[in-house]
Design a protein around this motif. Structure first.
Motif, PDB file in Angstrom:
ATOM      1  N   GLY A 295      -0.248  65.618  34.299  1.00 45.66           N
ATOM      2  CA  GLY A 295      -1.505  65.832  33.338  1.00 45.66           C
ATOM      3  C   GLY A 295      -0.944  65.902  31.970  1.00 45.66           C
ATOM      4  N   ASP A 296       0.089  66.120  31.563  1.00 43.21           N
ATOM      5  CA  ASP A 296       0.854  65.761  30.227  1.00 43.21           C
ATOM      6  C   ASP A 296       1.190  64.509  29.888  1.00 43.21           C
ATOM      7  OD1 ASP A 296       3.237  65.975  31.334  1.00 43.21           O
ATOM      8  OD2 ASP A 296       3.982  67.904  30.315  1.00 43.21           O
ATOM      9  N   HIS A 297       1.140  63.583  30.928  1.00 50.20           N
ATOM     10  CA  HIS A 297       1.650  62.287  30.760  1.00 50.20           C
ATOM     11  C   HIS A 297       3.074  61.973  30.442  1.00 50.20           C
ATOM     12  CE1 HIS A 297      -2.351  60.679  30.817  1.00 50.20           C
ATOM     13  NE2 HIS A 297      -2.774  61.820  30.459  1.00 50.20           N
ATOM     14  N   GLN A 298       3.805  63.104  30.732  1.00 52.73           N
ATOM     15  CA  GLN A 298       5.460  62.908  30.367  1.00 52.73           C
ATOM     16  C   GLN A 298       6.393  62.602  31.418  1.00 52.73           C
ATOM     17  OE1 GLN A 298       6.360  63.351  26.978  1.00 52.73           O
ATOM     18  NE2 GLN A 298       4.303  63.137  27.128  1.00 52.73           N
ATOM     19  N   ARG A 299       5.808  62.781  32.767  1.00 48.52           N
ATOM     20  CA  ARG A 299       6.452  62.328  33.875  1.00 48.52           C
ATOM     21  C   ARG A 299       5.955  61.551  34.804  1.00 48.52           C
ATOM     22  NH1 ARG A 299       9.482  67.977  34.563  1.00 48.52           N
ATOM     23  NH2 ARG A 299      11.027  67.529  33.250  1.00 48.52           N
ATOM     24  N   ILE A 300       6.143  60.824  35.714  1.00 48.04           N
ATOM     25  CA  ILE A 300       5.703  60.063  36.866  1.00 48.04           C
ATOM     26  C   ILE A 300       5.694  61.098  37.866  1.00 48.04           C
ATOM     27  CG2 ILE A 300       6.095  57.979  38.523  1.00 48.04           C
ATOM     28  CD1 ILE A 300       7.619  56.627  36.157  1.00 48.04           C
ATOM     29  N   VAL A 301       4.559  61.083  38.725  1.00 49.51           N
ATOM     30  CA  VAL A 301       4.514  62.123  39.784  1.00 49.51           C
ATOM     31  C   VAL A 301       4.072  61.549  41.188  1.00 49.51           C
ATOM     32  CG1 VAL A 301       3.141  64.174  40.778  1.00 49.51           C
ATOM     33  CG2 VAL A 301       3.795  63.857  38.259  1.00 49.51           C
ATOM     34  N   CYS A 302       4.754  61.950  42.342  1.00 50.97           N
ATOM     35  CA  CYS A 302       4.439  61.722  43.627  1.00 50.97           C
ATOM     36  C   CYS A 302       3.273  62.667  43.958  1.00 50.97           C
ATOM     37  CB  CYS A 302       5.456  61.525  44.420  1.00 50.97           C
ATOM     38  SG  CYS A 302       5.242  61.278  46.223  1.00 50.97           S
ATOM     39  N   HIS A 303       1.958  62.285  44.159  1.00 49.39           N
ATOM     40  CA  HIS A 303       0.983  63.131  44.225  1.00 49.39           C
ATOM     41  C   HIS A 303       1.104  63.739  45.770  1.00 49.39           C
ATOM     42  CE1 HIS A 303      -0.490  63.383  40.221  1.00 49.39           C
ATOM     43  NE2 HIS A 303      -0.405  61.846  40.123  1.00 49.39           N
ATOM     44  N   ALA A 304       1.715  63.158  46.674  1.00 47.55           N
ATOM     45  CA  ALA A 304       1.980  63.444  48.085  1.00 47.55           C
ATOM     46  C   ALA A 304       3.161  64.439  48.410  1.00 47.55           C
ATOM     47  CB  ALA A 304       2.082  62.310  49.049  1.00 47.55           C
ATOM     48  N   HIS A 305       3.965  64.561  47.490  1.00 46.86           N
ATOM     49  CA  HIS A 305       5.209  65.431  47.752  1.00 46.86           C
ATOM     50  C   HIS A 305       5.466  66.139  46.655  1.00 46.86           C
ATOM     51  CE1 HIS A 305       6.064  61.685  49.959  1.00 46.86           C
ATOM     52  NE2 HIS A 305       5.813  62.282  51.092  1.00 46.86           N
ATOM     53  N   GLY A 306       4.977  65.895  45.349  1.00 42.43           N
ATOM     54  CA  GLY A 306       5.161  66.710  44.332  1.00 42.43           C
ATOM     55  C   GLY A 306       6.366  66.507  43.255  1.00 42.43           C
ATOM     56  N   ALA A 307       6.970  65.347  43.886  1.00 39.37           N
ATOM     57  CA  ALA A 307       8.178  65.068  43.160  1.00 39.37           C
ATOM     58  C   ALA A 307       7.922  64.553  41.706  1.00 39.37           C
ATOM     59  CB  ALA A 307       8.853  63.881  43.822  1.00 39.37           C
ATOM     60  N   GLN A 308       8.706  64.977  40.860  1.00 38.77           N
ATOM     61  CA  GLN A 308       8.492  64.513  39.316  1.00 38.77           C
ATOM     62  C   GLN A 308       9.770  63.488  38.698  1.00 38.77           C
ATOM     63  OE1 GLN A 308       7.198  67.147  36.657  1.00 38.77           O
ATOM     64  NE2 GLN A 308       5.976  68.464  38.087  1.00 38.77           N
ATOM     65  N   PHE A 309       9.368  62.481  38.104  1.00 37.35           N
ATOM     66  CA  PHE A 309      10.324  61.421  37.783  1.00 37.35           C
ATOM     67  C   PHE A 309      10.330  61.426  36.224  1.00 37.35           C
ATOM     68  CE2 PHE A 309       8.967  60.619  42.105  1.00 37.35           C
ATOM     69  CZ  PHE A 309      10.015  60.361  42.676  1.00 37.35           C
ATOM     70  N   GLU A 310      11.459  61.083  35.586  1.00 36.24           N
ATOM     71  CA  GLU A 310      11.523  60.786  34.224  1.00 36.24           C
ATOM     72  C   GLU A 310      10.960  59.503  34.206  1.00 36.24           C
ATOM     73  OE1 GLU A 310      15.579  61.338  33.332  1.00 36.24           O
ATOM     74  OE2 GLU A 310      15.370  63.328  32.769  1.00 36.24           O
ATOM     75  N   ILE A 311      10.257  59.267  33.260  1.00 41.26           N
ATOM     76  CA  ILE A 311       9.684  58.066  32.957  1.00 41.26           C
ATOM     77  C   ILE A 311      10.598  56.964  32.521  1.00 41.26           C
ATOM     78  CG2 ILE A 311       7.899  56.600  31.350  1.00 41.26           C
ATOM     79  CD1 ILE A 311       6.284  59.090  31.325  1.00 41.26           C
ATOM     80  N   ALA A 312      11.535  57.198  31.621  1.00 37.19           N
ATOM     81  CA  ALA A 312      12.377  56.352  31.041  1.00 37.19           C
ATOM     82  C   ALA A 312      13.526  55.851  32.020  1.00 37.19           C
ATOM     83  CB  ALA A 312      13.234  57.047  29.806  1.00 37.19           C
ATOM     84  N   THR A 313      13.881  56.765  33.098  1.00 41.77           N
ATOM     85  CA  THR A 313      15.000  56.298  34.101  1.00 41.77           C
ATOM     86  C   THR A 313      14.404  56.423  35.460  1.00 41.77           C
ATOM     87  OG1 THR A 313      15.507  58.796  34.587  1.00 41.77           O
ATOM     88  CG2 THR A 313      16.638  57.428  32.542  1.00 41.77           C
ATOM     89  N   GLY A 314      13.259  56.857  36.008  1.00 41.28           N
ATOM     90  CA  GLY A 314      12.946  56.904  37.438  1.00 41.28           C
ATOM     91  C   GLY A 314      13.401  57.711  37.967  1.00 41.28           C
ATOM     92  N   HIS A 315      14.383  58.715  37.521  1.00 39.31           N
ATOM     93  CA  HIS A 315      15.196  59.781  38.351  1.00 39.31           C
ATOM     94  C   HIS A 315      14.393  60.978  38.539  1.00 39.31           C
ATOM     95  CE1 HIS A 315      18.616  57.197  37.928  1.00 39.31           C
ATOM     96  NE2 HIS A 315      18.646  57.329  36.541  1.00 39.31           N
ATOM     97  N   CYS A 316      14.481  61.447  39.877  1.00 38.07           N
ATOM     98  CA  CYS A 316      13.811  62.525  40.248  1.00 38.07           C
ATOM     99  C   CYS A 316      14.268  63.946  39.691  1.00 38.07           C
ATOM    100  CB  CYS A 316      13.676  62.482  41.685  1.00 38.07           C
ATOM    101  SG  CYS A 316      12.675  63.905  42.336  1.00 38.07           S
ATOM    102  N   VAL A 317      13.535  64.741  39.050  1.00 39.76           N
ATOM    103  CA  VAL A 317      14.104  65.838  38.290  1.00 39.76           C
ATOM    104  C   VAL A 317      13.526  67.076  39.116  1.00 39.76           C
ATOM    105  CG1 VAL A 317      14.809  64.803  36.187  1.00 39.76           C
ATOM    106  CG2 VAL A 317      12.464  65.687  36.503  1.00 39.76           C
ATOM    107  N   ILE A 318      12.448  66.861  39.821  1.00 39.55           N
ATOM    108  CA  ILE A 318      11.866  68.137  40.593  1.00 39.55           C
ATOM    109  C   ILE A 318      11.291  67.757  41.853  1.00 39.55           C
ATOM    110  CG2 ILE A 318       9.894  69.934  40.182  1.00 39.55           C
ATOM    111  CD1 ILE A 318      10.122  69.717  37.149  1.00 39.55           C
ATOM    112  N   GLY A 319      11.531  68.397  42.761  1.00 42.38           N
ATOM    113  CA  GLY A 319      10.825  68.146  44.021  1.00 42.38           C
ATOM    114  C   GLY A 319      11.780  67.803  45.073  1.00 42.38           C
ATOM    115  N   PRO A 320      11.209  67.201  46.279  1.00 38.61           N
ATOM    116  CA  PRO A 320      12.126  67.058  47.348  1.00 38.61           C
ATOM    117  C   PRO A 320      13.236  66.057  47.282  1.00 38.61           C
ATOM    118  CG  PRO A 320      10.014  66.154  47.981  1.00 38.61           C
ATOM    119  CD  PRO A 320       9.907  66.988  46.668  1.00 38.61           C
TER     120      PRO A 320
END
Length: 152
Positions: free
Chosen positions: A69-94
């Motif tokens: 919602g704040d346009h600061q991360r990429i989100v997997c809307h099925a699993h709730g995972a959040q990824f850094e935009i610049a690296t693609g690394h998952c920082v929150i979620g499964p």
């Protein structure tokens, strides 16, 4: 070589802090597969639309809806995972510690964005020990100049 077979879109089609779903071009390893581009901080990033938590699972809940919602991360809307935009690394979620697969990009003089078919294309995303300090390498992003933002 940048040709119609590698073209994804024009840089101006991706607004700052927005995402754009594009089909993989004919020259890609998997033509027609959904990819997406994100413009953030004046740079353009490209990724496969595929959550590393469950391979083959798309990230967006609707077309072009890849960001939080704040346009600061990429989100997997099925699993709730959040990824850094610049690296693609998952920082929150499964899938913490896993990464999205970066798409190597190139910017043509006319502002069109292309799949860089000459760059190494990772088959499996990197799994760095410290996600916040890692990078997908020099081919996962392009810095946009003022001229590249104009329509041809």
């Amino acid at each position: 070589m940048l040709t119609d077979a590698t073209r994804l879109c024009h840089a101006s089609e991706v607004a700052e802090d927005e995402a754009l779903c594009v089909p993989a071009p004919a020259a890609a390893p998997t033509p027609g597969e959904p990819w997406f581009l994100v413009r953030h901080g004046g740079r353009l990033y490209g990724y496969r639309d595929d959550c590393p938590h469950i391979p083959g699972s798309p990230l967006a809940w609707r077309r072009h809806a890849y960001l939080s919602g704040d346009h600061q991360r990429i989100v997997c809307h099925a699993h709730g995972a959040q990824f850094e935009i610049a690296t693609g690394h998952c920082v929150i979620g499964p899938c913490v510690g896993l990464s999205l697969t970066a798409i190597p990009l190139a910017l043509a003089p006319d502002g069109s964005v292309h799949f860089d078919s000459n760059a190494p294309h990772p088959q499996h995303p990197p799994h760095p020990p410290h996600a916040s300090s890692a990078s997908n390498g020099p081919y996962s992003r392009i810095t946009l100049t003022k001229d590249s933002r104009r329509q041809p």
